[in-house]
Design a protein around this motif. Sequence first.
Motif, PDB file in Angstrom:
ATOM      1  N   ALA A 143       0.748  -1.054  -0.063  1.00  0.00           N
ATOM      2  CA  ALA A 143       0.233  -0.006   0.047  1.00  0.00           C
ATOM      3  C   ALA A 143       0.932   1.304  -0.088  1.00  0.00           C
ATOM      4  N   LEU A 144       0.434   2.204  -0.761  1.00  0.00           N
ATOM      5  CA  LEU A 144       1.228   3.369  -0.962  1.00  0.00           C
ATOM      6  C   LEU A 144       0.948   4.371   0.452  1.00  0.00           C
ATOM      7  N   ALA A 145       1.937   4.724   1.058  1.00  0.00           N
ATOM      8  CA  ALA A 145       1.536   5.903   2.045  1.00  0.00           C
ATOM      9  C   ALA A 145       2.044   7.071   1.425  1.00  0.00           C
ATOM     10  N   PHE A 146       1.058   7.584   0.492  1.00  0.00           N
ATOM     11  CA  PHE A 146       1.117   8.840  -0.267  1.00  0.00           C
ATOM     12  C   PHE A 146       1.332  10.005   0.271  1.00  0.00           C
ATOM     13  N   TYR A 147       0.972   9.945   1.746  1.00  0.00           N
ATOM     14  CA  TYR A 147       1.408  11.431   2.482  1.00  0.00           C
ATOM     15  C   TYR A 147       2.778  11.576   3.004  1.00  0.00           C
ATOM     16  N   VAL A 148       3.544  10.667   2.752  1.00  0.00           N
ATOM     17  CA  VAL A 148       4.996  10.323   3.043  1.00  0.00           C
ATOM     18  C   VAL A 148       5.700  10.501   1.797  1.00  0.00           C
ATOM     19  N   GLU A 149       5.512   9.629   0.766  1.00  0.00           N
ATOM     20  CA  GLU A 149       6.149   9.596  -0.641  1.00  0.00           C
ATOM     21  C   GLU A 149       5.672  10.514  -1.636  1.00  0.00           C
ATOM     22  N   LEU A 150       4.513  11.210  -1.371  1.00  0.00           N
ATOM     23  CA  LEU A 150       4.115  12.274  -2.459  1.00  0.00           C
ATOM     24  C   LEU A 150       5.064  13.033  -2.973  1.00  0.00           C
ATOM     25  N   PRO A 151       6.016  13.665  -2.120  1.00  0.00           N
ATOM     26  CA  PRO A 151       7.250  14.580  -2.662  1.00  0.00           C
ATOM     27  C   PRO A 151       7.963  13.899  -3.534  1.00  0.00           C
ATOM     28  N   ALA A 152       8.413  12.449  -3.414  1.00  0.00           N
ATOM     29  CA  ALA A 152       9.202  11.896  -4.444  1.00  0.00           C
ATOM     30  C   ALA A 152       8.573  11.713  -5.773  1.00  0.00           C
ATOM     31  N   PHE A 153       7.113  11.418  -5.512  1.00  0.00           N
ATOM     32  CA  PHE A 153       6.504  11.497  -6.928  1.00  0.00           C
ATOM     33  C   PHE A 153       6.291  12.703  -7.637  1.00  0.00           C
ATOM     34  N   LEU A 154       6.252  13.523  -6.981  1.00  0.00           N
ATOM     35  CA  LEU A 154       6.348  15.000  -7.689  1.00  0.00           C
ATOM     36  C   LEU A 154       7.705  15.221  -8.323  1.00  0.00           C
ATOM     37  N   ILE A 155       8.748  14.830  -7.638  1.00  0.00           N
ATOM     38  CA  ILE A 155      10.276  15.053  -8.168  1.00  0.00           C
ATOM     39  C   ILE A 155      10.280  13.826  -9.183  1.00  0.00           C
ATOM     40  N   LEU A 156       9.731  12.806  -9.277  1.00  0.00           N
ATOM     41  CA  LEU A 156       9.886  11.828 -10.289  1.00  0.00           C
ATOM     42  C   LEU A 156       8.836  12.448 -11.485  1.00  0.00           C
ATOM     43  N   GLY A 157       7.881  13.036 -11.429  1.00  0.00           N
ATOM     44  CA  GLY A 157       7.189  13.633 -12.437  1.00  0.00           C
ATOM     45  C   GLY A 157       7.961  14.723 -13.320  1.00  0.00           C
ATOM     46  N   LEU A 158       8.614  15.426 -12.399  1.00  0.00           N
ATOM     47  CA  LEU A 158       9.349  16.655 -13.258  1.00  0.00           C
ATOM     48  C   LEU A 158      10.630  15.963 -13.779  1.00  0.00           C
ATOM     49  N   LEU A 159      11.356  15.086 -13.195  1.00  0.00           N
ATOM     50  CA  LEU A 159      12.420  14.230 -14.065  1.00  0.00           C
ATOM     51  C   LEU A 159      11.920  13.573 -15.311  1.00  0.00           C
ATOM     52  N   CYS A 160      10.798  12.884 -15.066  1.00  0.00           N
ATOM     53  CA  CYS A 160      10.091  12.219 -16.209  1.00  0.00           C
ATOM     54  C   CYS A 160       9.758  13.420 -17.520  1.00  0.00           C
ATOM     55  N   GLY A 161       9.262  14.430 -16.974  1.00  0.00           N
ATOM     56  CA  GLY A 161       9.156  15.474 -18.156  1.00  0.00           C
ATOM     57  C   GLY A 161      10.313  15.718 -18.585  1.00  0.00           C
ATOM     58  N   LEU A 162      11.588  15.986 -17.981  1.00  0.00           N
ATOM     59  CA  LEU A 162      12.573  16.453 -18.924  1.00  0.00           C
ATOM     60  C   LEU A 162      13.199  15.089 -19.465  1.00  0.00           C
ATOM     61  N   VAL A 163      13.112  13.910 -19.108  1.00  0.00           N
ATOM     62  CA  VAL A 163      13.384  12.851 -19.988  1.00  0.00           C
ATOM     63  C   VAL A 163      12.524  12.799 -21.183  1.00  0.00           C
ATOM     64  N   ALA A 164      11.216  12.993 -21.051  1.00  0.00           N
ATOM     65  CA  ALA A 164      10.602  12.810 -22.232  1.00  0.00           C
ATOM     66  C   ALA A 164      11.111  13.998 -23.325  1.00  0.00           C
TER      67      ALA A 164
END
Length: 562
Positions: free
Chosen positions: A248-269
């Motif tokens: 189960a995803l503890a989104f309130y803890v890992e949410l910042p990590a997925f925000l950063i991953l989204g920005l990184l993936c945007g740059l990779v794209a």
Amino acid sequence: MGEPIKKLLDQAIGDTKAACVEAAHVIKTRGPTQIQFWFIALAIGICAGLAALLFRLGIDYIQATLYGTDDVTLLHSHVAGLDWYLIIVIPIVGGLIVGIILDRFTDDGRVRSVGDVIESAALSEGRVEARRGLASAFASLITLSSGGSTGREGPVVHLAAVISTLVCRWINANGITGRDLLGCAVAAAVSASFNAPIAGALFALEVVLRHFAVHAFAPIVIASVAGTVINRLAFGDVTEFVLPTQQALAFYVELPAFLILGLLCGLVAVILMKAIFWADNFGTYVQNEIGIPRFLRPAIAGGLVGMLAIWWPHVIGVGYETTSAALTGQLLLHEAIIFGILKVIAVAITMGGRMGGGVFSPSLMLGALTGLAFGAIATAIFPTVSGEGTLYALAGMGAVAAAVLGAPISTTLIVFELTGDWQTGLAVMVAVSLSTALSSRLVDRSFFLTQLERRNVHLAAGPQAYLLATFKVSTIMRPADTPRAAPEDACWDLIRDGVYIDGNATLEQAMPLFDQAGHTFIPVVTLGGEDSPPALWGALFQVDALKAMNRALSETAAEEHS
């Protein structure tokens, strides 16, 4: 009793044939009713689904034959054991065949794909180039079968558009009907390719038609479901990728990590898209400077991809084996990074070499590798609060693909349908939203719209930008022999001052002239040779051009909100 029954049966058959002929005539001359349209959508969905299925089976069969494997899903592992010269020769021969096909059947040596389908929906009443489209589909089939590092969704979407175009021509469909049938074909092709009926329907609306009109929803869903049924009859109700059980995803803890991953993936794209465009420009420059025949360009690209594959066979083909390995955490950090870099290079070479194929599958692979690498680092830094690295791979897969396609909604859903994992929606949605927001600022919304922008087809800004290109000056102008025509002397004065426009030009070219010249009308001429003076056709009045534009915007708004 036998003879009367036989007569009744013959009469019934005759009446049925006559009714079918009459119905076909009515559809062709007056257009289909709503119920008839739904049946046409169903038929198109079945045909597009079968085309997608045959395209996929064709790739599998030719790949298995060329590379001598019984399981094409493990192609990379098999290629690693082949002789080096076979790994190079197969894509070279494939590229040579592709080059000959495109040189013979296209005027520019370019494979038609999703971008051309989007252009046809906006500017050509949903019609695509049938002859060039069929040639492109066959060329892409050879590319993907012989090791080209692209995806199959682009050729399949255009092939489906060819099917809808033929139907539109047969029933003489108007613009709205033509676009709706195009959406039906695209939805069926995508759903049949990936066993993803929801995403297929939304892809057609979000990416191709670029609106969510209610009137188009029902027939597109019907076609999408038909395409999915075709896929499931052949492969069963299975997902493309099988994931390990996620915590189960503890989104309130890992949410910042997925925000950063989204920005990184945007740059990779963006890096992937820019690399493809740079490779295309570089290939064209080298071709023109050295004088390489057009048909040899794909063969050279095939040779380069083959040389990469000698050491890194993961770059060959669609890449489902590597994507699955990333999603199941079977790759190490350095492997994910290296494979990601090599995939960008291989895709750029393949598409820059005009070999054909799509960008969706490569973006899925690149996204999964990016997410896995990011997850490995994140879980190493915060081992007590981080989830599994494979969760980051799933989110990264959706984020890069959404940024490349410019389709956050349909891409999010297609990731869920490809994996069958609906429990990690928060992670995927957060990463997708950030990657799309960032990449759309660095390119023209998506790979396809940027591709069109490079060809001076301006669709990214919306109807107000591209509708002007749909009107020819000759259809809006006032001829010189009409009562409301512009004064002939005034027209010739403007012509002598260099203020005029060719009758074959569009309003996109004409409207800036009104601002530059400051006149209420512009003479319309037919340009002769160097020694021939222009012949006066009439004049284009600014008020007429504005009225035409206003009508077009109103019709577009009415269609998108109907």
